[in-house]
Design a protein around this motif. Structure first.
Motif, PDB file in Angstrom:
ATOM      1  N   CYS A  72       0.830  -1.201   0.000  1.00 62.21           N
ATOM      2  CA  CYS A  72       0.000   0.000   0.000  1.00 62.21           C
ATOM      3  C   CYS A  72       0.873   1.262   0.000  1.00 62.21           C
ATOM      4  O   CYS A  72       0.642   2.183  -0.788  1.00 62.21           O
ATOM      5  CB  CYS A  72      -0.921  -0.003   1.217  1.00 62.21           C
ATOM      6  SG  CYS A  72      -1.946   1.485   1.373  1.00 62.21           S
ATOM      7  N   HIS A  73       1.880   1.285   0.856  1.00 62.21           N
ATOM      8  CA  HIS A  73       2.772   2.447   0.930  1.00 62.21           C
ATOM      9  C   HIS A  73       3.559   2.638  -0.370  1.00 62.21           C
ATOM     10  O   HIS A  73       3.756   3.775  -0.827  1.00 62.21           O
ATOM     11  CB  HIS A  73       3.739   2.291   2.110  1.00 62.21           C
ATOM     12  CG  HIS A  73       3.075   2.290   3.438  1.00 62.21           C
ATOM     13  ND1 HIS A  73       2.205   3.278   3.833  1.00 62.21           N
ATOM     14  CD2 HIS A  73       3.145   1.415   4.481  1.00 62.21           C
ATOM     15  CE1 HIS A  73       1.768   3.026   5.056  1.00 62.21           C
ATOM     16  NE2 HIS A  73       2.321   1.888   5.466  1.00 62.21           N
ATOM     17  N   ILE A  74       3.992   1.533  -0.957  1.00 60.00           N
ATOM     18  CA  ILE A  74       4.752   1.609  -2.222  1.00 60.00           C
ATOM     19  C   ILE A  74       3.873   2.179  -3.325  1.00 60.00           C
ATOM     20  O   ILE A  74       4.288   3.037  -4.110  1.00 60.00           O
ATOM     21  CB  ILE A  74       5.301   0.222  -2.615  1.00 60.00           C
ATOM     22  CG1 ILE A  74       6.347  -0.241  -1.601  1.00 60.00           C
ATOM     23  CG2 ILE A  74       5.914   0.257  -4.013  1.00 60.00           C
ATOM     24  CD1 ILE A  74       6.764  -1.690  -1.763  1.00 60.00           C
ATOM     25  N   GLU A  75       2.633   1.726  -3.384  1.00 57.07           N
ATOM     26  CA  GLU A  75       1.703   2.199  -4.425  1.00 57.07           C
ATOM     27  C   GLU A  75       1.414   3.687  -4.257  1.00 57.07           C
ATOM     28  O   GLU A  75       1.367   4.440  -5.244  1.00 57.07           O
ATOM     29  CB  GLU A  75       0.407   1.395  -4.381  1.00 57.07           C
ATOM     30  CG  GLU A  75       0.563  -0.020  -4.921  1.00 57.07           C
ATOM     31  CD  GLU A  75      -0.768  -0.761  -4.967  1.00 57.07           C
ATOM     32  OE1 GLU A  75      -1.794  -0.152  -4.586  1.00 57.07           O
ATOM     33  OE2 GLU A  75      -0.785  -1.924  -5.383  1.00 57.07           O
ATOM     34  N   GLU A  76       1.189   4.119  -3.019  1.00 57.83           N
ATOM     35  CA  GLU A  76       0.919   5.534  -2.778  1.00 57.83           C
ATOM     36  C   GLU A  76       2.107   6.399  -3.208  1.00 57.83           C
ATOM     37  O   GLU A  76       1.938   7.445  -3.851  1.00 57.83           O
ATOM     38  CB  GLU A  76       0.618   5.764  -1.293  1.00 57.83           C
ATOM     39  CG  GLU A  76      -0.730   5.213  -0.857  1.00 57.83           C
ATOM     40  CD  GLU A  76      -0.956   5.391   0.633  1.00 57.83           C
ATOM     41  OE1 GLU A  76       0.038   5.654   1.352  1.00 57.83           O
ATOM     42  OE2 GLU A  76      -2.107   5.261   1.078  1.00 57.83           O
ATOM     43  N   SER A  77       3.304   5.948  -2.849  1.00 57.79           N
ATOM     44  CA  SER A  77       4.517   6.690  -3.215  1.00 57.79           C
ATOM     45  C   SER A  77       4.732   6.677  -4.733  1.00 57.79           C
ATOM     46  O   SER A  77       5.096   7.712  -5.325  1.00 57.79           O
ATOM     47  CB  SER A  77       5.725   6.083  -2.506  1.00 57.79           C
ATOM     48  OG  SER A  77       6.908   6.778  -2.845  1.00 57.79           O
ATOM     49  N   ALA A  78       4.488   5.539  -5.367  1.00 58.17           N
ATOM     50  CA  ALA A  78       4.682   5.416  -6.814  1.00 58.17           C
ATOM     51  C   ALA A  78       3.736   6.347  -7.572  1.00 58.17           C
ATOM     52  O   ALA A  78       4.109   6.940  -8.599  1.00 58.17           O
ATOM     53  CB  ALA A  78       4.478   3.974  -7.250  1.00 58.17           C
ATOM     54  N   LEU A  79       2.509   6.483  -7.091  1.00 54.35           N
ATOM     55  CA  LEU A  79       1.535   7.362  -7.755  1.00 54.35           C
ATOM     56  C   LEU A  79       1.996   8.821  -7.701  1.00 54.35           C
ATOM     57  O   LEU A  79       1.808   9.587  -8.654  1.00 54.35           O
ATOM     58  CB  LEU A  79       0.163   7.218  -7.094  1.00 54.35           C
ATOM     59  CG  LEU A  79      -0.605   5.930  -7.411  1.00 54.35           C
ATOM     60  CD1 LEU A  79      -1.852   5.813  -6.535  1.00 54.35           C
ATOM     61  CD2 LEU A  79      -1.006   5.895  -8.894  1.00 54.35           C
ATOM     62  N   ILE A  80       2.594   9.211  -6.582  1.00 62.18           N
ATOM     63  CA  ILE A  80       3.104  10.582  -6.448  1.00 62.18           C
ATOM     64  C   ILE A  80       4.255  10.821  -7.435  1.00 62.18           C
ATOM     65  O   ILE A  80       4.301  11.838  -8.139  1.00 62.18           O
ATOM     66  CB  ILE A  80       3.569  10.844  -5.003  1.00 62.18           C
ATOM     67  CG1 ILE A  80       2.359  10.800  -4.053  1.00 62.18           C
ATOM     68  CG2 ILE A  80       4.278  12.194  -4.901  1.00 62.18           C
ATOM     69  CD1 ILE A  80       2.748  10.865  -2.588  1.00 62.18           C
ATOM     70  N   ILE A 106       8.219   3.564  -9.869  1.00 62.81           N
ATOM     71  CA  ILE A 106       8.299   2.410  -8.957  1.00 62.81           C
ATOM     72  C   ILE A 106       9.667   2.349  -8.288  1.00 62.81           C
ATOM     73  O   ILE A 106       9.778   2.116  -7.074  1.00 62.81           O
ATOM     74  CB  ILE A 106       8.007   1.104  -9.722  1.00 62.81           C
ATOM     75  CG1 ILE A 106       6.538   1.071 -10.170  1.00 62.81           C
ATOM     76  CG2 ILE A 106       8.317  -0.112  -8.849  1.00 62.81           C
ATOM     77  CD1 ILE A 106       6.200  -0.089 -11.085  1.00 62.81           C
ATOM     78  N   LYS A 107      10.748   2.569  -9.095  1.00 58.18           N
ATOM     79  CA  LYS A 107      12.105   2.530  -8.545  1.00 58.18           C
ATOM     80  C   LYS A 107      12.299   3.600  -7.471  1.00 58.18           C
ATOM     81  O   LYS A 107      12.885   3.351  -6.415  1.00 58.18           O
ATOM     82  CB  LYS A 107      13.126   2.713  -9.659  1.00 58.18           C
ATOM     83  CG  LYS A 107      13.249   1.498 -10.587  1.00 58.18           C
ATOM     84  CD  LYS A 107      14.284   1.743 -11.674  1.00 58.18           C
ATOM     85  CE  LYS A 107      14.393   0.534 -12.607  1.00 58.18           C
ATOM     86  NZ  LYS A 107      15.384   0.774 -13.686  1.00 58.18           N
ATOM     87  N   LYS A 108      11.801   4.817  -7.751  1.00 62.55           N
ATOM     88  CA  LYS A 108      11.930   5.900  -6.773  1.00 62.55           C
ATOM     89  C   LYS A 108      11.120   5.613  -5.508  1.00 62.55           C
ATOM     90  O   LYS A 108      11.519   5.966  -4.400  1.00 62.55           O
ATOM     91  CB  LYS A 108      11.494   7.221  -7.411  1.00 62.55           C
ATOM     92  CG  LYS A 108      12.507   7.775  -8.414  1.00 62.55           C
ATOM     93  CD  LYS A 108      12.106   9.158  -8.878  1.00 62.55           C
ATOM     94  CE  LYS A 108      13.178   9.760  -9.778  1.00 62.55           C
ATOM     95  NZ  LYS A 108      14.424  10.045  -9.020  1.00 62.55           N
ATOM     96  N   ALA A 109       9.948   4.977  -5.706  1.00 65.40           N
ATOM     97  CA  ALA A 109       9.110   4.623  -4.555  1.00 65.40           C
ATOM     98  C   ALA A 109       9.827   3.611  -3.657  1.00 65.40           C
ATOM     99  O   ALA A 109       9.807   3.730  -2.426  1.00 65.40           O
ATOM    100  CB  ALA A 109       7.773   4.058  -5.029  1.00 65.40           C
ATOM    101  N   LEU A 110      10.500   2.630  -4.290  1.00 62.68           N
ATOM    102  CA  LEU A 110      11.236   1.621  -3.527  1.00 62.68           C
ATOM    103  C   LEU A 110      12.444   2.235  -2.826  1.00 62.68           C
ATOM    104  O   LEU A 110      12.760   1.865  -1.684  1.00 62.68           O
ATOM    105  CB  LEU A 110      11.681   0.479  -4.450  1.00 62.68           C
ATOM    106  CG  LEU A 110      10.546  -0.391  -5.024  1.00 62.68           C
ATOM    107  CD1 LEU A 110      11.102  -1.412  -6.010  1.00 62.68           C
ATOM    108  CD2 LEU A 110       9.802  -1.103  -3.898  1.00 62.68           C
ATOM    109  N   GLU A 111      13.101   3.167  -3.508  1.00 59.34           N
ATOM    110  CA  GLU A 111      14.237   3.850  -2.885  1.00 59.34           C
ATOM    111  C   GLU A 111      13.782   4.652  -1.666  1.00 59.34           C
ATOM    112  O   GLU A 111      14.471   4.726  -0.638  1.00 59.34           O
ATOM    113  CB  GLU A 111      14.913   4.781  -3.895  1.00 59.34           C
ATOM    114  CG  GLU A 111      15.665   4.037  -4.997  1.00 59.34           C
ATOM    115  CD  GLU A 111      16.195   4.977  -6.078  1.00 59.34           C
ATOM    116  OE1 GLU A 111      15.969   6.212  -5.943  1.00 59.34           O
ATOM    117  OE2 GLU A 111      16.781   4.493  -7.056  1.00 59.34           O
ATOM    118  N   GLY A 112      12.606   5.255  -1.802  1.00 60.34           N
ATOM    119  CA  GLY A 112      12.075   6.054  -0.697  1.00 60.34           C
ATOM    120  C   GLY A 112      11.654   5.204   0.496  1.00 60.34           C
ATOM    121  O   GLY A 112      11.615   5.700   1.634  1.00 60.34           O
TER     122      GLY A 112
END
Length: 435
Positions: free
Chosen positions: A35-43, A55-61
């Motif tokens: 859920c957190h990864i998806e929210e970050s990826a959408l941003i 997706i890569k930036k979301a995982l890094e974050g």
């Protein structure tokens, strides 16, 4: 954006969970992190306009998977509630000590039987503490159906032992239907009974609920054991309360319970005979009131500490193993009896605390069934031994020598220990998982 099948996300989640030893929580952890990864990826997608980069930036974050995994491992570390185990063992040892002295007065069979089934019970406890209890939820319908089948089948094919219907007799070993079936029914109902909001939409749902819960109550009366019916009905009330049912519905349920009890007691003359003996033992001191007068004599002659000086239990013509708390008071004094009751209450308190710490609603229901069952057994068992309750076919948990009862009680404790290991588990279906 759905990322369940993305290789980068899958690898990240698997790497995080590889550092979490409590495998039973892996599913919940993955759901929440996803859920957190998806929210970050959408941003990030609004900025980059490229899904893979987002997706890569979301995982890094999210941070390093090892650090996250180790942190979650500390939070979700499985803990064993040793106090529950130790308390149950102490009660069992008290029972062994008391039955040792009973064996010198009556039969050594009671002691050997208690030790044998306590050992079997401890083995079953260990198995239950590691069993994948989620299968109870998966097969709830089948467990419920099997329980109904046992009631009906047992009504036609059974044996009477000491006036009680038993099933599956192998040599000297018998499985007590009155002990087994209510537990199976209640465990299945933990999943089959939904939250109150589910029944608030359609009246037909309430009819299904009534059929689901009341039908077994009627059928259980055919086992000829009032205590069996009592455990089931009180257990159902507890589950309904946990599921959010309003008090007015519980009052209706109580009226149904009262009707069942009245039907049960009035259905055969010997039950009325037993109630009469309890209400007025002196009316028939050598008949229906005999056991009550014997218990009264033992208690009146007992002292604060030590054996009752003016009473010879060889002259008491009741099964001392069935009234083990009464015997403990006679043999060791009222202080020993008080300690036995206190340690029993402590066990129930420990289970209650475990219930409060568990977050998952289904797991709460399972522990509530255990707590309700053991509470009813302890309370009425103690009251019977003190002569202030009508006599039921009941064994005080971990204290009496009952075979089926001992094994079931240890299994129930194992289930509590098992669930407590994942007390931080929440309702996965209620998580705010991104759609």
């Amino acid at each position: 954006m759905r990322l369940e099948n993305n290789d980068l996300v899958i690898n990240y989640l698997n790497n995080v969970c590889s550092n979490v030893k409590n495998k039973k929580l892996h599913k919940e952890i993955k759901e929440e992190l996803l859920c957190h990864i998806e929210e970050s990826a959408l941003i990030h997608l609004k900025i980059e306009n490229d899904e893979n980069i987002a997706i890569k930036k979301a995982l890094e974050g999210m941070g390093d998977y090892k650090e996250i995994g180790e942190s979650l491992n500390k939070v979700h570390k499985p803990n064993t509630e040793w106090s529950i185990i130790i308390t149950a063992i102490i009660i069992s040892l008290i029972g062994i000590l008391a039955l040792y002295y009973v064996s010198n007065i009556q039969s050594p069979y009671f002691l050997s039987r208690h030790i044998t089934f306590s050992i079997i019970g401890l083995i079953c406890f260990l198995l239950a503490s590691y069993f994948n209890y989620s299968k109870i939820k998966t097969y709830s319908k089948y467990i419920y159906g099997f329980s109904i089948f046992l009631i009906i089948f047992g009504s036609f094919f059974n044996q009477y032992i000491n006036g009680i219907k038993y099933f599956f007799t192998i040599g000297s070993f018998s499985i007590n239907l009155a002990e087994l079936i209510p537990i199976l029914l209640l465990l299945s109902l933990c999943d089959l009974i939904k939250d109150f909001s589910y029944y608030n939409t359609k009246k037909f749902n309430f009819l299904k609920l009534l059929a689901l819960t009341i039908l077994p109550g009627f059928l259980l009366t055919y086992l000829g054991n009032l205590f069996c019916v009592m455990i089931y009905l009180i257990g159902v009330l507890a589950i309904l309360k946990l599921k959010g049912f309003k008090n007015k519905y519980l009052i209706i349920s109580l009226l149904v319970i009262f009707s069942l009890f009245a039907m049960f007691i009035l259905s055969t003359p010997y039950r009325l005979y037993g109630i009469t003996g309890f209400l007025n033992p002196n009316l028939d001191p050598y008949g229906s009131g005999y056991v009550y007068t014997q218990i009264k004599e033992v208690l009146e002659n007992s002292v604060l500490l030590g054996q009752a000086p003016n009473l010879d239990l060889h002259s008491i013509n009741i099964s001392l193993s069935d009234f083990i708390l009464t015997f403990i008071i006679y043999k060791f004094g009222y202080l020993a009896g008080f300690f036995t009751v206190a340690i029993s209450c402590l066990l129930l308190l420990k289970i209650s605390k475990a219930l409060l710490k568990v977050k998952n609603s289904y797991n709460q229901s399972l522990i509530l069934v255990v707590l309700t069952t053991l509470s009813v057994k302890f309370i009425f068992g103690i009251l019977v031994n003190l002569g202030i309750s009508p006599i039921f076919d009941i064994a005080i948990p971990f204290l009496n020598y009952g075979g089926t009862s001992a094994i079931i009680n240890f299994i129930l404790l194992g289930l509590v220990i098992n669930i407590y290991k994942v007390k931080t588990l929440t309702d996965i279906e209620n998580l705010n998982v991104c759609k």
